[in-house]
Design a protein around this motif. Sequence first.
Motif, PDB file in Angstrom:
ATOM      1  N   ASP A 101      66.042  58.224  -8.115  1.00 56.12           N
ATOM      2  CA  ASP A 101      64.930  59.149  -8.364  1.00 56.12           C
ATOM      3  C   ASP A 101      65.427  60.544  -8.747  1.00 56.12           C
ATOM      4  OD1 ASP A 101      63.055  57.224  -7.799  1.00 56.12           O
ATOM      5  OD2 ASP A 101      62.884  57.768  -5.690  1.00 56.12           O
ATOM      6  N   PHE A 102      66.583  60.927  -8.238  1.00 56.27           N
ATOM      7  CA  PHE A 102      67.104  62.268  -8.480  1.00 56.27           C
ATOM      8  C   PHE A 102      68.437  62.241  -9.223  1.00 56.27           C
ATOM      9  CE2 PHE A 102      64.394  62.632  -4.725  1.00 56.27           C
ATOM     10  CZ  PHE A 102      63.564  63.676  -5.097  1.00 56.27           C
ATOM     11  N   ALA A 103      68.709  61.152  -9.904  1.00 58.68           N
ATOM     12  CA  ALA A 103      70.004  60.997 -10.573  1.00 58.68           C
ATOM     13  C   ALA A 103      70.246  62.059 -11.641  1.00 58.68           C
ATOM     14  CB  ALA A 103      70.105  59.601 -11.187  1.00 58.68           C
ATOM     15  N   ASP A 104      69.167  62.568 -12.257  1.00 54.61           N
ATOM     16  CA  ASP A 104      69.318  63.543 -13.343  1.00 54.61           C
ATOM     17  C   ASP A 104      69.146  64.987 -12.884  1.00 54.61           C
ATOM     18  OD1 ASP A 104      69.714  61.502 -15.223  1.00 54.61           O
ATOM     19  OD2 ASP A 104      67.557  61.221 -15.465  1.00 54.61           O
ATOM     20  N   PHE A 105      68.876  65.212 -11.593  1.00 51.98           N
ATOM     21  CA  PHE A 105      68.654  66.568 -11.082  1.00 51.98           C
ATOM     22  C   PHE A 105      69.955  67.159 -10.532  1.00 51.98           C
ATOM     23  CE2 PHE A 105      64.467  64.697 -11.085  1.00 51.98           C
ATOM     24  CZ  PHE A 105      63.619  65.745 -11.400  1.00 51.98           C
ATOM     25  N   HIS A 106      70.989  67.157 -11.333  1.00 48.38           N
ATOM     26  CA  HIS A 106      72.304  67.539 -10.838  1.00 48.38           C
ATOM     27  C   HIS A 106      72.470  69.044 -10.638  1.00 48.38           C
ATOM     28  CE1 HIS A 106      72.935  68.318 -15.125  1.00 48.38           C
ATOM     29  NE2 HIS A 106      72.494  67.094 -15.343  1.00 48.38           N
ATOM     30  N   GLU A 107      71.501  69.872 -11.106  1.00 49.50           N
ATOM     31  CA  GLU A 107      71.567  71.326 -10.904  1.00 49.50           C
ATOM     32  C   GLU A 107      70.659  71.798  -9.777  1.00 49.50           C
ATOM     33  OE1 GLU A 107      73.576  73.512 -12.436  1.00 49.50           O
ATOM     34  OE2 GLU A 107      74.527  71.818 -13.455  1.00 49.50           O
ATOM     35  N   LEU A 108      69.990  70.897  -9.104  1.00 47.71           N
ATOM     36  CA  LEU A 108      68.995  71.261  -8.085  1.00 47.71           C
ATOM     37  C   LEU A 108      69.654  71.930  -6.881  1.00 47.71           C
ATOM     38  CD1 LEU A 108      65.911  70.818  -8.007  1.00 47.71           C
ATOM     39  CD2 LEU A 108      66.320  68.851  -6.521  1.00 47.71           C
ATOM     40  N   VAL A 109      69.124  73.120  -6.494  1.00 48.07           N
ATOM     41  CA  VAL A 109      69.635  73.838  -5.327  1.00 48.07           C
ATOM     42  C   VAL A 109      68.598  73.900  -4.196  1.00 48.07           C
ATOM     43  CG1 VAL A 109      71.246  75.223  -6.666  1.00 48.07           C
ATOM     44  CG2 VAL A 109      68.934  76.081  -6.267  1.00 48.07           C
ATOM     45  N   LYS A 110      67.325  73.662  -4.525  1.00 45.66           N
ATOM     46  CA  LYS A 110      66.292  73.634  -3.490  1.00 45.66           C
ATOM     47  C   LYS A 110      65.279  72.541  -3.815  1.00 45.66           C
ATOM     48  CE  LYS A 110      62.778  76.378  -1.085  1.00 45.66           C
ATOM     49  NZ  LYS A 110      62.165  77.714  -0.898  1.00 45.66           N
TER      50      LYS A 110
END
Length: 290
Positions: A101-110
């Motif tokens: 589900d979050f495989a492409d959110f590699h820049e997510l900090v929050k």
Amino acid sequence: MFFCSVTQRQSHPECDRCRFLHRPGKDTRSTMLLFRVGIVLLLMLVAASEARPTCTAYNAFTYLCSWQGWTRIPTNTTFSPGIVKVLYMDYNNITGVSAQDFADFHELVKLSLSNCNLTTLPTDWFLYLVKLGTLELQRNPGLSLPDMVFNGLEKSLVVLKLDGSQGLKLVPGSFKKLTNLTELTLDGCGIKQLPAGVFSPLASLFNLVLDNNPLVLEKASFNNSKVKSVSLVNCSIGDVPTDALDSFLPTTRTVTFDFKDNPDLNLDCENFCSTSLWQMTDISTPCFGK
């Protein structure tokens, strides 16, 4: 059959046979057919666009996706996951998640998934969130945190909020390897007993909030804990065993405890208050004066 122009029809012997190709009625029907096909294609494009989840962009890196009625994390969002740094997905009905589900959110900090009815978190779902520093999972009743559930966040996670998750299920390894975590809030989670050593891995923990839980303090409650500030406001705490806080000693740091709004609190002050390394804030208890 000949295909002739309008100027040739009068002279060419075959013009009468092919004249039907140039009739106005035929051209009109062809035009109408193309028009209808175009309308259908346009409607299909509009429908496809409306089916894509829409979120509010605060800026190029922050998106609000709350109150969408989602039951899972969508893959066809209107923004590019690879640039998102802050993502709010509160007040959906996302009961379960997976690592993909979050495989492409590699820049997510929050990431905030509060009020989503989350109950189960797989141990691999954070593997791609290597930069995640703040995780908010407040008010998810019945949430279970199995051993190594935060695998992948060992170096990045600094703040973890679980407030209001009534019936929260903890095991000794729930917070394993979170060595950089500085703030953990467990306010109002219905916790009655803390698993032995559950806070042991939190080497950098500064602020631990356990307010509004019906806690029974035992010797193992804070086993090997390195926390610097503990809030136990309104926890219905009565007698506190003399060895309940022994794991904080010996130490060279100051540890602050907040026991406000525990009217039945009974501390053995000769043991608890004999060291200047402990600071008790706003205590009203019969132990003083003994």
